[in-house]
Scaffold this active site. Structure first.
Site, PDB file in Angstrom:
ATOM      1  N   GLU A   1     -13.377   7.492  11.681  1.00  0.00           N
ATOM      2  CA  GLU A   1     -13.548   7.275  10.242  1.00  0.00           C
ATOM      3  C   GLU A   1     -14.475   8.354   9.654  1.00  0.00           C
ATOM      4  OE1 GLU A   1     -12.270   5.271   7.863  1.00  0.00           O
ATOM      5  OE2 GLU A   1     -10.954   4.186   9.220  1.00  0.00           O
TER       6      GLU A   1
ATOM      7  N   GLU B   1       0.828  -1.200   0.000  1.00  0.00           N
ATOM      8  CA  GLU B   1       0.000   0.000   0.000  1.00  0.00           C
ATOM      9  C   GLU B   1       0.870   1.261   0.000  1.00  0.00           C
ATOM     10  OE1 GLU B   1      -3.188   0.618   3.208  1.00  0.00           O
ATOM     11  OE2 GLU B   1      -3.724  -1.207   2.155  1.00  0.00           O
TER      12      GLU B   1
HETATM   13  C1  HMH Z   1      -8.849   6.280   7.087  1.00  0.00           C
HETATM   14  N1  HMH Z   1      -9.120   3.869   7.380  1.00  0.00           N
HETATM   15  C2  HMH Z   1      -8.466   4.872   6.783  1.00  0.00           C
HETATM   16  N2  HMH Z   1      -7.454   4.653   5.940  1.00  0.00           N
HETATM   17  C3  HMH Z   1      -7.080   3.373   5.657  1.00  0.00           C
HETATM   18  N3  HMH Z   1      -6.073   3.177   4.776  1.00  0.00           N
HETATM   19  C4  HMH Z   1      -7.762   2.297   6.257  1.00  0.00           C
HETATM   20  C5  HMH Z   1      -8.785   2.595   7.121  1.00  0.00           C
HETATM   21  C6  HMH Z   1      -7.441   0.855   5.956  1.00  0.00           C
HETATM   22  O1  HMH Z   1      -6.136   0.565   5.883  1.00  0.00           O
END
Ligand code: HMH
Length: 203
Positions: free
Chosen positions: A187, A65
Site C-alpha cells: 500500500e 467500483e
Molecule cells: C491500492 N488498495 C488499493 N486500491 C483499492 N481499490 C483498495 C485497496 C480497496 O479496494
C-alpha cells in the site's frame, strides 16, 4: 500571468487523480480475482454462512467500483484499456496472485482482505475529516471509500478475521503477520508511486 498556487495544485491534484485511478483500476481487476478465491475458501472452510454473504457483498461493491472507474475515466478522458501497470501496481498484483493458491489458509487471506479494504477506507475517511482541506476534485473519490457504509463493511471483515485468528495455530498466526506487513508495504509503495507523479506534474 504566472499560474497561481491554487491552479498549480489543482493541476497536480487532477494529474494525481488520473494516474492513481488508472493504476487502481488495474489493481481492482486483480482484487476481484483475489476476492473470488477468498469466496471459494469461505464456502469450503467457513463455519458461518454470514462470511460468504459479506464477501459476496464485497464482490457486488467491486462490480459497482469497476463501473465507477469507467464513468470517472470518461469524465476525465482517461483511456483505461491503454494504461500500462507501473512497478508498484505489478508487484501488488503479483502479491495478490500469490495469495490465491489453494494452500493459503482462509484465516490468512480473510485477514489480508480486511487489511486491504481497511487501509483504503481509513485513508480516505481521514481526508474527509474537518480541517484536512482535501482539494475539491478529490472529494468524490474520498466519499466513495471514506463513507460510513464502507467503514461498516470493513468492520464486518474485521469481525470475521478476528474470529478466525482466535482459533488459528501459531504457525498460521505467523504467516498472517507476514502477509499483513506485506499488504502495508505494498500500500505504501502504491500511494508513493502516485505521489511521484504529482511531483512530475508540477515541474
Ligand atoms: C491500492 N488498495 C488499493 N486500491 C483499492 N481499490 C483498495 C485497496 C480497496 O479496494
Amino acid at each position: 500571468m504566472a499560474p497561481s498556487i491554487s491552479t498549480a495544485s489543482k493541476h497536480g491534484c487532477l494529474f494525481w487523480l488520473r494516474k492513481f485511478q488508472g493504476q487502481d483500476y488495474i489493481f481492482v481487476r486483480e482484487f476481484v480475482a483475489f476476492a473470488a478465491s477468498v469466496l471459494m475458501k469461505a464456502c469450503k472452510e467457513s463455519d458461518e454462512s454470514s462470511d460468504m454473504e459479506v464477501i459476496l457483498g464485497a464482490m457486488a461493491a467491486l462490480n459497482d467500483e469497476i463501473r465507477w472507474f469507467k464513468n470517472e475515466a470518461s469524465k476525465w478522458e482517461i483511456e483505461l484499456s491503454g494504461i500500462a501497470p507501473r512497478k508498484a501496481t505489478q508487484d501488488y498484483c503479483r502479491f495478490l496472485e500469490s495469495l490465491m493458491g489453494k494452500e493459503v489458509e482462509y484465516a490468512v487471506v480473510i485477514t489480508a482482505f480486511w487489511a486491504i479494504e481497511s487501509v483504503y477506507q481509513e485513508s480516505f475517511a481521514h481526508c474527509l475529516e474537518d480541517g484536512n482541506e482535501t482539494p475539491p476534485p478529490l472529494l468524490d473519490t474520498c466519499q466513495r471509500w471514506g463513507n460510513r457504509d464502507f467503514g461498516q463493511y470493513c468492520f464486518s471483515l474485521k469481525k470475521i478475521a478476528d474470529r478466525w485468528l482466535k482459533k488459528a495455530s501459531g504457525d498460521i498466526l505467523k504467516k498472517t503477520e507476514v502477509v499483513l506487513l506485506s499488504v502495508l508495504e505494498h500500500e505504501v509503495a502504491f500511494w508513493n508511486m502516485s505521489r511521484v507523479h504529482v511531483a512530475e506534474a508540477e515541474h
